[in-house]
Structure formats: structure tokens, C-alpha cells
Enzyme design. Sequence first.
Site, PDB file in Angstrom:
ATOM      1  N   LYS A 112      44.989  26.262  73.705  1.00  0.00           N
ATOM      2  CA  LYS A 112      45.890  27.441  73.354  1.00  0.00           C
ATOM      3  C   LYS A 112      46.140  28.210  74.634  1.00  0.00           C
ATOM      4  O   LYS A 112      47.279  28.790  74.718  1.00  0.00           O
ATOM      5  CB  LYS A 112      44.900  28.258  72.372  1.00  0.00           C
ATOM      6  CG  LYS A 112      44.658  27.872  71.176  1.00  0.00           C
ATOM      7  CD  LYS A 112      45.993  28.084  70.153  1.00  0.00           C
ATOM      8  CE  LYS A 112      46.008  27.422  68.824  1.00  0.00           C
ATOM      9  NZ  LYS A 112      46.695  27.588  67.986  1.00  0.00           N
ATOM     10  N   LYS A 192      48.749  14.676  66.402  1.00  0.00           N
ATOM     11  CA  LYS A 192      48.462  14.802  65.066  1.00  0.00           C
ATOM     12  C   LYS A 192      49.609  15.612  64.156  1.00  0.00           C
ATOM     13  O   LYS A 192      50.331  16.344  64.766  1.00  0.00           O
ATOM     14  CB  LYS A 192      47.105  15.437  64.998  1.00  0.00           C
ATOM     15  CG  LYS A 192      47.260  16.944  65.195  1.00  0.00           C
ATOM     16  CD  LYS A 192      45.992  17.901  64.769  1.00  0.00           C
ATOM     17  CE  LYS A 192      46.469  19.312  64.903  1.00  0.00           C
ATOM     18  NZ  LYS A 192      45.306  20.088  64.418  1.00  0.00           N
ATOM     19  N   LYS A 195      52.596  21.300  61.281  1.00  0.00           N
ATOM     20  CA  LYS A 195      53.704  22.107  61.171  1.00  0.00           C
ATOM     21  C   LYS A 195      54.515  22.430  62.265  1.00  0.00           C
ATOM     22  O   LYS A 195      55.771  22.440  62.790  1.00  0.00           O
ATOM     23  CB  LYS A 195      53.637  23.306  60.099  1.00  0.00           C
ATOM     24  CG  LYS A 195      54.638  24.053  59.982  1.00  0.00           C
ATOM     25  CD  LYS A 195      54.420  24.881  58.642  1.00  0.00           C
ATOM     26  CE  LYS A 195      55.420  25.683  58.548  1.00  0.00           C
ATOM     27  NZ  LYS A 195      55.431  26.392  57.364  1.00  0.00           N
TER      28      LYS A 195
END
Length: 324
Positions: A112, A192, A195
Site C-alpha cells: 500500500k 490476481k 477491480k
Amino acid sequence: MKRRVFSGARPTGRQHLGNYLGAIQNYVALQDEYQCIYCIVDIHALTSLEDTSQLQENIHEMVLDWLAAGLDPKKSILFVQSHVPEVMELHTLLGMTTPLGWLLRVPTFKEKVKLQPHNVNYGLVGYPVLMTADIVLYKAEVVPVGEDQLPHLELAREIVRRFNNIFGDTFPEPQAKLTPFPMVLGLDGKEKMSKQLDNHIELALSPEETLERVMTAVTDPARRYRHDPGHPEVCNIYRLQQYFNEFKSGGIAEQCRRAQIGCVECKELLADAINTMLQPFRQRRAAIAAEPQYVTDVLADGARRARLIARRTLKEVKQRMGLI
Ligand code: AMP
Ligand code: TRP
């Protein structure tokens, strides 16, 4: 009393095949054997969201998918994380026994930091502590998740062990439960399915949209021409065939290896199978979507039931920690 299952997912809106094959399948399957609690983690979403204007709509779309996939509010508790604010209290308390070093080492935290360098907020560091609070607030023992969540679950177990060591046995150590498809790759065949990466296939697409998405998928990179023999074992479309065309997939693999079937035809077979399998889901979804009040009621009832359990646990934790 039935043992408890807990899982959470971020309100990303319509769910995709990765969510379904990696997690939702198990949410549905566990409902009879366990008391299941499924949570839409809106507070977790805030660690990455700067624009929250879509949040309520995303929650609604996600619940439609969950209900249409077979989550049954008569059996399971479905609720929104922020509707049971006790979790934030428990998060703060667990934060006092969790070493900072553990949190800074979490691989998803490091990811992140790279993904949103302009927004490395305090909440991101505490993400796994809040996730642990989600689970242990209900003393859940089983946590159905995709493979990407395993490091979080491992940390949750360490947080629990440490808390239990200091204050006495309070929480069970939660165990992850994976499906046979714990990591569904996206249409790019590399990352993976997600969205955020726009490499996903939403469950609620129309049959035409599904075919269109499947057609964009990357297959065996070594198969450049129709007459090249393929390698199904490295092909992402083939992995999906194994689920959606389970009984035909052996034949498809053989035909691919002998170049008797091309990628376009193979993708058409896959899209057909996805559409056939999801047809009842899509019908149910449309029926539920026609009654928005029903979704609101399900979530209100879920929060009420979750809160009864949450308050009991929080009281026990405060007693053990000497706060009352
Ligand atoms: P998320 O939408 O990232 O909050 O994930 C919700 C649930 O779906 C979690 O249990 C994830 O591990 C699972 N999940 C998400 N993407 C995938 C994927 N591509 N393959 C398998 N499981 C996934
Ligand atoms: N971190 C999970 C995800 O990104 C969501 C989540 C939050 C969760 N709390 C949880 C999953 C508790 C399982 C149990 O998908």
C-alpha cells in the site's frame, strides 16, 4: 452452540469471479454448519478511499451479490462494519498489545505504501489490527478468505496469542479457510483478479458483456498462431474452464495441446459456461434489486444481532484489561 465463522470484504461494489471462487463460495457453504457472520468493512475501505461518494452504492451492490449468491439472512448475520462501532473500541484496545514492528512488516502494508505514497495514513498501519478486532469480537474460529489474506490471518493469530498470554484465555485462534480456487488470476493472466486492476469479470454482467470480457483475456503466451500447440497448465482461461466446464475440461486441455481447438473457441465455451452457471444468480439478483428496502432491512437486522454479541465480548475484554 454452533461455532462461529466470520469474514469481511471491502465495499468494492459488484463482486467478481475472484471474490466468488476465492471466498463467497465458502461463505455460502459454511452457513449450515456454523453461525456465520459476514461483514462489509466500510471502515477498512477508508484506508484507501479518498473519494467516498460511491460508498453507499457500492455497499448496496455488494449485498445484492451476496444475497443472490445464496447468503441467507435467516441463517447468517450480514452487516456493515461501522454499524457496530464496538469494533473500533476493540481495535484501540488490541492496539495496546500489538507491537508496531509486526505491523510495519506486513506485506500488504508495504504494498500500500508503494500503491498510495501520497496517502500513507495511520489507518493503513492498523489495518490488520482492525481486521483482528472484526474476527475476535465474535470469537470466530473459522475465517473464509482468499489466499491474499493469509498474512493478515497469521498476524491475527499472533495478536490473539499475545493478548491471551497477557490477559488470560479470551479469544480462540482463528483459522483461515480456503476454497480450491484461493487465488484467481485476472484477465491479464499475471496479477490476481481485482477491480482496482480492471482485470476482472463481474458476476452481474450480462451474457454479452461476459463474452466481451472473456475475449480480452491473455492465454498461453507461447501459442501465437491457431496451429501452435497450447499449454493449458499455464493458461488462465483453462483454470477457469476447470471450474466452469469441469466435466469438459479434460477434453478441452487435450484439444488445446493438439491445436484442435483455438483460443477464441475455447473462450466462447468458457463464456457460455459462465453464463449458464450464473443465470439463476442473475435472475435472483434482479429480483432482489427490485426491492431496495429489503437490503436495508437485512443490514439493520444484521447489525442489531451482531451488536448483541459484540457488546458481550467487549465487556469481557474490558474486565480482563482492568478497565472495569
Ligand atoms: P476484497 O474484494 O479484496 O475485499 O476481497 C474479498 C474477499 O475475496 C477476500 O476474502 C479475498 O481474499 C477474496 N478475493 C479477492 N480477490 C480474489 C482473487 N482474485 N482470487 C481469490 N480470492 C479473492
Ligand atoms: N482485509 C480483507 C480484504 O481486503 C477484508 C477484511 C476485513 C476481512 N476484516 C476481515 C476478512 C475479517 C476476513 C476477516 O479482503
